[in-house]
Design a protein around this motif. Structure first.
Motif, PDB file in Angstrom:
ATOM      1  N   ILE A  69       0.871  -1.171   0.000  1.00 11.82           N
ATOM      2  CA  ILE A  69       0.000   0.000   0.000  1.00 11.82           C
ATOM      3  C   ILE A  69       0.908   1.221   0.000  1.00 11.82           C
ATOM      4  CG2 ILE A  69      -1.784   1.269   1.259  1.00 11.82           C
ATOM      5  CD1 ILE A  69      -2.501  -1.423   2.601  1.00 11.82           C
ATOM      6  N   PRO A  70       0.711   2.163  -0.933  1.00 15.36           N
ATOM      7  CA  PRO A  70       1.565   3.356  -0.957  1.00 15.36           C
ATOM      8  C   PRO A  70       1.451   4.161   0.337  1.00 15.36           C
ATOM      9  CG  PRO A  70       0.261   3.179  -2.969  1.00 15.36           C
ATOM     10  CD  PRO A  70      -0.253   2.151  -2.019  1.00 15.36           C
ATOM     11  N   GLU A  71       2.588   4.683   0.831  1.00  9.43           N
ATOM     12  CA  GLU A  71       2.587   5.451   2.073  1.00  9.43           C
ATOM     13  C   GLU A  71       1.681   6.671   1.989  1.00  9.43           C
ATOM     14  OE1 GLU A  71       5.604   4.632   0.658  1.00  9.43           O
ATOM     15  OE2 GLU A  71       6.671   3.479   2.181  1.00  9.43           O
ATOM     16  N   HIS A  72       1.728   7.366   0.858  1.00  7.95           N
ATOM     17  CA  HIS A  72       0.900   8.567   0.734  1.00  7.95           C
ATOM     18  C   HIS A  72      -0.585   8.231   0.839  1.00  7.95           C
ATOM     19  CE1 HIS A  72      -0.616   7.982  -3.399  1.00  7.95           C
ATOM     20  NE2 HIS A  72       0.538   7.383  -3.614  1.00  7.95           N
ATOM     21  N   SER A  73      -0.966   7.038   0.401  1.00  8.14           N
ATOM     22  CA  SER A  73      -2.355   6.615   0.515  1.00  8.14           C
ATOM     23  C   SER A  73      -2.755   6.449   1.980  1.00  8.14           C
ATOM     24  CB  SER A  73      -2.552   5.299  -0.234  1.00  8.14           C
ATOM     25  OG  SER A  73      -3.838   4.783   0.008  1.00  8.14           O
ATOM     26  N   LEU A  74      -1.876   5.846   2.757  1.00  7.90           N
ATOM     27  CA  LEU A  74      -2.154   5.644   4.176  1.00  7.90           C
ATOM     28  C   LEU A  74      -2.222   6.973   4.917  1.00  7.90           C
ATOM     29  CD1 LEU A  74      -2.526   3.410   6.312  1.00  7.90           C
ATOM     30  CD2 LEU A  74      -0.074   3.577   6.717  1.00  7.90           C
ATOM     31  N   ILE A  75      -1.293   7.872   4.627  1.00 11.68           N
ATOM     32  CA  ILE A  75      -1.269   9.172   5.300  1.00 11.68           C
ATOM     33  C   ILE A  75      -2.492   9.999   4.917  1.00 11.68           C
ATOM     34  CG2 ILE A  75      -0.014  11.357   5.443  1.00 11.68           C
ATOM     35  CD1 ILE A  75       2.570   9.658   5.167  1.00 11.68           C
ATOM     36  N   THR A  76      -2.824  10.009   3.635  1.00  8.98           N
ATOM     37  CA  THR A  76      -3.993  10.766   3.183  1.00  8.98           C
ATOM     38  C   THR A  76      -5.270  10.208   3.801  1.00  8.98           C
ATOM     39  OG1 THR A  76      -2.874  11.214   1.102  1.00  8.98           O
ATOM     40  CG2 THR A  76      -5.241  11.582   1.149  1.00  8.98           C
ATOM     41  N   GLY A  77      -5.384   8.888   3.846  1.00  7.90           N
ATOM     42  CA  GLY A  77      -6.558   8.274   4.465  1.00  7.90           C
ATOM     43  C   GLY A  77      -6.671   8.604   5.937  1.00  7.90           C
ATOM     44  N   ALA A  78      -5.551   8.584   6.652  1.00  5.44           N
ATOM     45  CA  ALA A  78      -5.573   8.915   8.075  1.00  5.44           C
ATOM     46  C   ALA A  78      -5.966  10.373   8.290  1.00  5.44           C
ATOM     47  CB  ALA A  78      -4.210   8.643   8.701  1.00  5.44           C
ATOM     48  N   LEU A  79      -5.452  11.262   7.458  1.00  2.00           N
ATOM     49  CA  LEU A  79      -5.833  12.672   7.579  1.00  2.00           C
ATOM     50  C   LEU A  79      -7.315  12.868   7.306  1.00  2.00           C
ATOM     51  CD1 LEU A  79      -2.812  14.512   5.918  1.00  2.00           C
ATOM     52  CD2 LEU A  79      -3.424  14.448   8.337  1.00  2.00           C
ATOM     53  N   LEU A  80      -7.827  12.179   6.291  1.00  2.00           N
ATOM     54  CA  LEU A  80      -9.250  12.305   5.974  1.00  2.00           C
ATOM     55  C   LEU A  80     -10.128  11.803   7.110  1.00  2.00           C
ATOM     56  CD1 LEU A  80      -9.551  11.223   2.232  1.00  2.00           C
ATOM     57  CD2 LEU A  80     -10.049  13.452   3.200  1.00  2.00           C
ATOM     58  N   ILE A  81      -9.797  10.634   7.642  1.00  3.16           N
ATOM     59  CA  ILE A  81     -10.657   9.998   8.633  1.00  3.16           C
ATOM     60  C   ILE A  81     -10.542  10.636  10.011  1.00  3.16           C
ATOM     61  CG2 ILE A  81     -10.998   7.821   9.888  1.00  3.16           C
ATOM     62  CD1 ILE A  81     -12.277   7.937   7.140  1.00  3.16           C
ATOM     63  N   TYR A  82      -9.337  11.045  10.395  1.00  3.34           N
ATOM     64  CA  TYR A  82      -9.143  11.574  11.746  1.00  3.34           C
ATOM     65  C   TYR A  82      -9.175  13.093  11.821  1.00  3.34           C
ATOM     66  CZ  TYR A  82      -7.798   6.872  13.084  1.00  3.34           C
ATOM     67  OH  TYR A  82      -7.804   5.533  13.319  1.00  3.34           O
ATOM     68  N   LEU A  83      -8.436  13.768  10.957  1.00  2.17           N
ATOM     69  CA  LEU A  83      -8.260  15.202  11.091  1.00  2.17           C
ATOM     70  C   LEU A  83      -9.457  16.004  10.593  1.00  2.17           C
ATOM     71  CD1 LEU A  83      -6.262  17.280  12.084  1.00  2.17           C
ATOM     72  CD2 LEU A  83      -5.306  17.378   9.788  1.00  2.17           C
ATOM     73  N   LEU A  84      -9.997  15.654   9.439  1.00  6.07           N
ATOM     74  CA  LEU A  84     -11.086  16.443   8.859  1.00  6.07           C
ATOM     75  C   LEU A  84     -12.324  16.483   9.764  1.00  6.07           C
ATOM     76  CD1 LEU A  84     -11.576  18.123   6.294  1.00  6.07           C
ATOM     77  CD2 LEU A  84     -12.622  16.105   5.297  1.00  6.07           C
ATOM     78  N   PRO A  85     -12.838  15.344  10.267  1.00  3.74           N
ATOM     79  CA  PRO A  85     -13.994  15.430  11.165  1.00  3.74           C
ATOM     80  C   PRO A  85     -13.696  16.192  12.460  1.00  3.74           C
ATOM     81  CG  PRO A  85     -13.776  13.219  10.313  1.00  3.74           C
ATOM     82  CD  PRO A  85     -12.547  13.956   9.911  1.00  3.74           C
ATOM     83  N   LEU A  86     -12.468  16.036  12.977  1.00  2.00           N
ATOM     84  CA  LEU A  86     -12.107  16.754  14.198  1.00  2.00           C
ATOM     85  C   LEU A  86     -12.082  18.260  13.960  1.00  2.00           C
ATOM     86  CD1 LEU A  86     -11.194  16.600  17.145  1.00  2.00           C
ATOM     87  CD2 LEU A  86      -8.848  16.441  16.313  1.00  2.00           C
TER      88      LEU A  86
END
Length: 148
Positions: A69-86
Motif C-alpha cells: 500500500i503506498p505510504e501517501h495513501s495511508l497518510i492521506t486516508g488517516a488525515l481524511l478519517i481523523y483530522l477532517l472530522p475533528l
C-alpha cells in the motif's frame, strides 16, 4: 510502500479476495503481562481484513501473497478519517459558542460539524484514484502463470 503478507481467500473474475490478520502494536515488550493496553489486546480477539485486489496473476485460494500500500495513501486516508472530522467538530462548536447559542445547542452544533466532516471525508475518499489501491507485489508460493 508498506508491505503485508495476505492469504488469498477467493478468486473473482476481476481480481482476488485477500485476507490480512490485524496485529496489535502491543505484545512486543516485557511489560505485556502488567500493562493495561497489553492486557486489553490479549482479551480482544484478532480481526482479519478482507478486500479485493485487481490482478492478472493466476492465484489459488490459500496461497500467500505480499501486498503493498503506498505510504501517501495511508497518510492521506488517516488525515481524511481523523483530522477532517475533528476540525469540523471544533470549528462548528467554536462558531456556535461565538454565536451566543446555549450550551446544549453548541454541543449539538459541534456534533453536527463532526458528522459533516465524516460525510465530507467519505465523499473525498471515494474520489481518490486507483493509484491508492493495494497491489500484489509477489507471491510466496509459486504462481501457475499469468492470465491473458
Amino acid at each position: 510502500m508498506i508491505e503485508e503478507i495476505a492469504t488469498v481467500v477467493a478468486v473473482h473474475p476481476h481480481g482476488v479476495e485477500v485476507s490480512c490478520f490485524s496485529k496489535s502494536a502491543c505484545g512486543q515488550c516485557r511489560q505485556n503481562s502488567t500493562c493495561g493496553t497489553g492486557l486489553v489486546s490479549q482479551a480482544l480477539p484478532g480481526r482479519d481484513h478482507r478486500f479485493v485486489i485487481a490482478t492478472g496473476l493466476v492465484l489459488q485460494p490459500g496461497q500467500q501473497v505480499r501486498i503493498g500500500i503506498p505510504e501517501h495513501s495511508l497518510i492521506t486516508g488517516a488525515l481524511l478519517i481523523y483530522l477532517l472530522p475533528l476540525l469540523f467538530l471544533l470549528t462548528a462548536g467554536i462558531l456556535a459558542g461565538l454565536a451566543g447559542l446555549s450550551e446544549g445547542a453548541t454541543i449539538v452544533g459541534a456534533f453536527a460539524g463532526g458528522g459533516g466532516g465524516f460525510w465530507l471525508a467519505s465523499r473525498l475518499a471515494r474520489r481518490r484514484g486507483s493509484s491508492d489501491q493495494p497491489v500484489i507485489l509477489d507471491t510466496l508460493i509459486p504462481v501457475a502463470g499469468r492470465a491473458d
